[in-house]
Design an enzyme around this catalytic site. Structure first.
Site, PDB file in Angstrom:
ATOM      1  N   CYS A  23       0.836  -1.202   0.000  1.00  9.64           N
ATOM      2  CA  CYS A  23       0.000   0.000   0.000  1.00  9.64           C
ATOM      3  C   CYS A  23       0.874   1.258   0.000  1.00  9.64           C
ATOM      4  CB  CYS A  23      -0.933   0.099   1.181  1.00  9.64           C
ATOM      5  SG  CYS A  23      -2.098  -1.240   1.273  1.00  9.64           S
ATOM      6  N   ARG A  81       4.283  -0.336  -4.593  1.00 10.15           N
ATOM      7  CA  ARG A  81       3.960  -0.815  -3.246  1.00 10.15           C
ATOM      8  C   ARG A  81       2.668  -1.637  -3.198  1.00 10.15           C
ATOM      9  NH1 ARG A  81       6.794   1.648   0.708  1.00 10.15           N
ATOM     10  NH2 ARG A  81       5.197   1.144   2.230  1.00 10.15           N
ATOM     11  N   TRP A 100      -2.482  -2.877  -1.733  1.00  9.58           N
ATOM     12  CA  TRP A 100      -2.085  -4.285  -1.810  1.00  9.58           C
ATOM     13  C   TRP A 100      -2.974  -4.985  -0.796  1.00  9.58           C
ATOM     14  CZ3 TRP A 100      -0.067  -8.116   1.382  1.00  9.58           C
ATOM     15  CH2 TRP A 100       0.478  -9.235   0.732  1.00  9.58           C
ATOM     16  N   ASN A 158      -2.116   2.078   5.541  1.00  5.78           N
ATOM     17  CA  ASN A 158      -1.206   1.008   5.161  1.00  5.78           C
ATOM     18  C   ASN A 158      -0.865   0.246   6.432  1.00  5.78           C
ATOM     19  OD1 ASN A 158       0.969  -0.549   4.223  1.00  5.78           O
ATOM     20  ND2 ASN A 158       2.416   1.129   4.393  1.00  5.78           N
ATOM     21  N   GLY A 159      -1.148  -1.054   6.461  1.00  8.39           N
ATOM     22  CA  GLY A 159      -0.872  -1.831   7.669  1.00  8.39           C
ATOM     23  C   GLY A 159      -2.020  -2.791   7.917  1.00  8.39           C
ATOM     24  N   GLU A 164      18.863 -17.026  -6.468  1.00 12.14           N
ATOM     25  CA  GLU A 164      18.402 -15.707  -6.899  1.00 12.14           C
ATOM     26  C   GLU A 164      17.885 -15.764  -8.346  1.00 12.14           C
ATOM     27  OE1 GLU A 164      17.585 -13.111  -5.568  1.00 12.14           O
ATOM     28  OE2 GLU A 164      17.826 -11.450  -6.951  1.00 12.14           O
ATOM     29  N   LYS A 173      14.170 -14.676  -9.345  1.00  8.80           N
ATOM     30  CA  LYS A 173      13.906 -13.600 -10.329  1.00  8.80           C
ATOM     31  C   LYS A 173      12.992 -14.112 -11.426  1.00  8.80           C
ATOM     32  CE  LYS A 173      14.830 -10.803  -8.656  1.00  8.80           C
ATOM     33  NZ  LYS A 173      15.495 -10.357  -7.469  1.00  8.80           N
ATOM     34  N   GLU A 203       9.288 -14.867 -10.125  1.00  4.20           N
ATOM     35  CA  GLU A 203       8.456 -13.709  -9.763  1.00  4.20           C
ATOM     36  C   GLU A 203       8.122 -12.820 -10.958  1.00  4.20           C
ATOM     37  OE1 GLU A 203      10.164 -10.903  -6.962  1.00  4.20           O
ATOM     38  OE2 GLU A 203      12.152 -11.180  -7.816  1.00  4.20           O
ATOM     39  N   HIS A 240      20.534 -35.799  -4.932  1.00  9.35           N
ATOM     40  CA  HIS A 240      19.763 -36.190  -3.739  1.00  9.35           C
ATOM     41  C   HIS A 240      18.271 -35.988  -3.951  1.00  9.35           C
ATOM     42  CE1 HIS A 240      23.453 -36.880  -1.575  1.00  9.35           C
ATOM     43  NE2 HIS A 240      23.906 -35.749  -2.097  1.00  9.35           N
ATOM     44  N   LYS A 254       6.492  -4.177  -3.482  1.00 16.65           N
ATOM     45  CA  LYS A 254       7.924  -3.939  -3.300  1.00 16.65           C
ATOM     46  C   LYS A 254       8.342  -4.028  -1.846  1.00 16.65           C
ATOM     47  CE  LYS A 254      11.976  -2.463  -4.773  1.00 16.65           C
ATOM     48  NZ  LYS A 254      12.777  -3.527  -5.408  1.00 16.65           N
TER      49      LYS A 254
HETATM   50  C1  F6R Z   1      12.657 -10.155  -4.942  1.00 17.00           C
HETATM   51  C2  F6R Z   1      12.480  -9.139  -3.935  1.00 17.00           C
HETATM   52  C3  F6R Z   1      12.049  -9.558  -2.565  1.00 17.00           C
HETATM   53  C4  F6R Z   1      12.757  -8.688  -1.518  1.00 17.00           C
HETATM   54  C5  F6R Z   1      12.218  -9.017  -0.123  1.00 17.00           C
HETATM   55  C6  F6R Z   1      12.933  -8.234   0.960  1.00 17.00           C
HETATM   56  O1  F6R Z   1      13.069  -9.583  -6.147  1.00 17.00           O
HETATM   57  O2  F6R Z   1      12.666  -7.990  -4.192  1.00 17.00           O
HETATM   58  O3  F6R Z   1      12.298 -10.907  -2.350  1.00 17.00           O
HETATM   59  O4  F6R Z   1      14.131  -8.919  -1.574  1.00 17.00           O
HETATM   60  O5  F6R Z   1      10.849  -8.725  -0.062  1.00 17.00           O
HETATM   61  O6  F6R Z   1      12.796  -6.857   0.783  1.00 17.00           O
HETATM   62  P1  F6R Z   1      13.772  -5.838   1.462  1.00 17.00           P
HETATM   63  O7  F6R Z   1      15.117  -6.041   0.886  1.00 17.00           O
HETATM   64  O8  F6R Z   1      13.203  -4.486   1.148  1.00 17.00           O
HETATM   65  O9  F6R Z   1      13.758  -6.137   2.936  1.00 17.00           O
END
Ligand code: F6R
Length: 612
Positions: A2, A27, A75, A101-102, A485, A489, A492, A508, A607
């Site tokens: 949010c 967000r 969100w 937001n929350g 990673e 990537k 997502e 395994h 985000k």
């Molecule tokens: C993936 C991604 C998320 C963040 C995670 C932690 O691309 O961006 O997995 O890494 O939500 O977020 P931060 O780093 O802001 O604590």
């Protein structure tokens, strides 16, 4: 999770709110809404779906004569992403609205009690109780009513309230969700994050937990929610510019941010390595050398991509400082039986500095007396302010939900911190330290020369694999977290099911998945694990997987074993994770773009995860 914007000043409010929401859309993007005061009446517009849906609704209202309003991009937590559940939420009269937001944890009991008193609810959200609760307390002072209402509320909030009968005031408050004020001579701004303020002002004031702000035209005051006492705060000047939060000619923020990595890494290193000697300087770290010298154990805590950075750092820290390191996912760490004390350093890593689980983890660690160091990108974020020490990553604003430049800057910062600790504890040969420092400085140039040709050469791979349903990634040692990673990537951004494994783990279990349809990307630089990785690659080839290898320039053996290869220049093997992050990021981006996915705002994600 949010985004909130607010404005009170002299400009027409609708364009200001929409511009702010645009910059906060990362967000949350389930639904959006705005409210403004027009001739002492609150006018509310809401739409489900992306911000563009709201913009379409607002086409005829852009020039409306109003200079105070609030906006929200959602969100969803409680209630589906429908128009009725979109913020702002209103009280029974329609004269008072709230954006939030929350999560209000005791919302069902509050809702029942308010219903008993005759309040009528229109949505399924937890937020709506706030509007009715404030209405219940409101006589003629909006700030006092908000304070009284919040005294009954359990949970987390960043919120803003507007009342038709007080047409020059916004009341805002925060508890465990971020909120920042922007100021200039004629106006006050409110936002969940700095990029929304940048087109207007760079003077900001960070609201802390338990504070309430009253915003008017060019003036504001801040009070403690608990006792109403006044709080005096200095403003901070932000050095990010408005254009840093724009796409700069790229199709998506994710691609722009991939391309920005060399610059971001240079800024992260800037002034922290003395090129003549390789000495590391971390001024303003906030934790004394004496404390760092006495550290017996390090615990790294983070989520998602930041957790992958932590996994890489474990290899570095243990090798170069000989301090035992544990790595924990924050949502596990915060509820685990912790064995921490003053000589255990807790290192939290977060792009946003607002991730709820990481914040809770760092607060728990602090209760044990563990010194807490935060590695954050967002200037002035809660983590940065609450930790004992802070190391900023200087990646600049990262807008794409999928993290790229923040990740490689986290790695860079963690590598610098490793060298700093090793230097303090004299656990590294100064000549080796100098060599590593110099190679780190040069890495940005290596990456800079690489991105464009890599993107071009990758197109054949993208055409062969963009329709895949599954994808495996493997790596060993320092590159194992990069395999994780790469899988994250890809899943997502493109919604392809992807998994990352340590190369040695394949036999395994996961090897059972391999057949002629399975794409597998192996990270295989010519480093100390190379012979073992080659054995893995042979095993994979024997099972006819569609094999892509990412390896060292000129490796003809690898080229022969694989269907596709991406070759990278040789750098010091310690730096491979930073370099090898590039191809997996680009691959994910290109596949997602080729599939027509919403690259910057993947479904169901946000985000900054400010709820548990
Ligand atoms: C993936 C991604 C998320 C963040 C995670 C932690 O691309 O961006 O997995 O890494 O939500 O977020 P931060 O780093 O802001 O604590």
């Amino acid at each position: 999770m949010c985004g909130i914007v607010g404005y009170v000043g002299t400009r027409k409010v609708v364009p200001v709110l929409l511009a702010g929401l645009r910059r906060l859309e990362y967000r949350g993007y389930d639904s959006a809404g705005i409210v403004y005061n027009h001739q002492n009446r609150l006018v509310r517009h809401r739409a489900s779906g992306k911000l563009s849906e709201l913009e379409a609704v607002l086409d005829d209202h852009i020039g409306v004569e109003s200079s105070i309003g609030l906006g929200h991009t959602r969100w969803a937590t409680h209630g589906a992403p429908t128009e009725l559940n979109a913020h702002p939420h209103s009280d029974c009269t329609g004269d008072l609205v709230v954006v939030h937001n929350g999560i209000i944890e005791n919302y069902s009991s509050l809702r029942e009690a308010l219903k008993q008193k005759g309040h009528t609810f229109c949505s399924e959200t937890d937020t709506e109780v706030l509007a009715h609760l404030i209405e219940e307390h409101l006589i003629d002072d909006l700030a006092a009513a908000t304070r009284a209402a919040l005294a009954q509320v359990e949970g987390s909030y960043a919120l803003a309230v507007l009342w038709a009968k007080d047409p020059e005031t916004i009341v805002a408050a925060r508890r465990q969700s971020p909120l920042v004020l922007g100021t200039d001579a004629e106006a006050c701004y409110l936002a969940s994050d700095i990029p929304a303020l940048l087109p207007y002002t760079r003077e900001v004031v960070f609201l802390d937990d338990g504070e309430l702000a009253v915003l008017g035209k060019g003036q504001y005051s801040i009070r403690q929610l608990a006792d109403g006492s006044e709080v005096h705060k200095e403003s901070t000047t932000i050095d990010w510019t408005a254009t840093m939060a724009e796409k700069g000619g790229h199709r998506h923020f994710m691609l722009k941010e991939i391309y920005e990595q060399p610059i971001a890494i240079r800024s992260t290193i800037n002034g922290r390595i003395m090129p003549e000697t390789g000495r590391i300087l971390l001024p303003g770290l906030g934790i004394s050398d004496e404390v760092l010298t006495g550290i017996k154990r390090i615990v790294l805590v983070a989520c998602g991509t930041s957790w992958h950075a932590a996994l890489v750092a474990k290899y570095w820290l243990e090798k170069w400082t000989a301090i035992p390191v544990e790595v924990d996912i924050a949502s596990e760490f915060r509820y685990r039986h912790l064995l921490l004390h003053e000589q255990v350093l807790t290192l939290v890593i977060s792009q946003s500095g607002e991730t709820a689980d990481t914040l809770a983890g760092m607060r728990r660690a602090a209760q044990f007396g563990s010194p807490v160091l935060a590695i954050c990108n967002a200037v002035g974020s809660t983590m940065a302010r609450e930790a004992d020490g802070i190391l900023y990553t200087h990646a600049g604003p990262e807008i794409s939900v999928a993290s790229t430049k923040a990740f490689t800057c986290q790695l860079t910062t963690l590598f610098l911190f490793t060298l700093y600790l090793a230097q303090l504890r004299q656990s590294i040969d100064p000549a080796v330290q100098k060599e590593l420092g110099l190679q780190l400085i040069q890495l940005a140039d290596v990456m800079s020369a690489l991105i464009k040709p890599m993107q071009k050469n990758m197109q054949a791979i993208i055409e062969s694999y963009y329709e895949a349903r599954d994808f495996l990634f493997i790596g060993r040692g320092l590159n194992y977290p990069i395999a994780l990673e790469g899988a994250l990537k890809l899943k997502e951004t493109s919604y392809i099911h992807a998994e990352g494994y340590a190369g040695g783990e394949l036999k395994h279990g996961p090897i059972a998945l391999i057949d002629a349809d399975m794409p597998l990307l192996a990270l295989a630089p010519q480093d100390s694990s190379y012979p073992k990785t080659i054995s893995n690659v042979q095993e994979i080839k024997a099972r006819q997987a569609r094999l892509i290898v990412v390896g060292s320039e000129g490796d003809s053996q690898l080229a022969e074993l694989s269907r596709h290869h991406i070759f990278l220049p040789k750098v010091h093997e310690e730096l491979n994770p930073i370099l090898y992050a590039l191809p997996v990021q680009l691959l994910a981006y290109e596949i997602a773009a080729r599939r027509g996915c919403d690259v910057d705002q993947p479904r169901n994600l946000a985000k900054s995860v400010t709820v548990e």
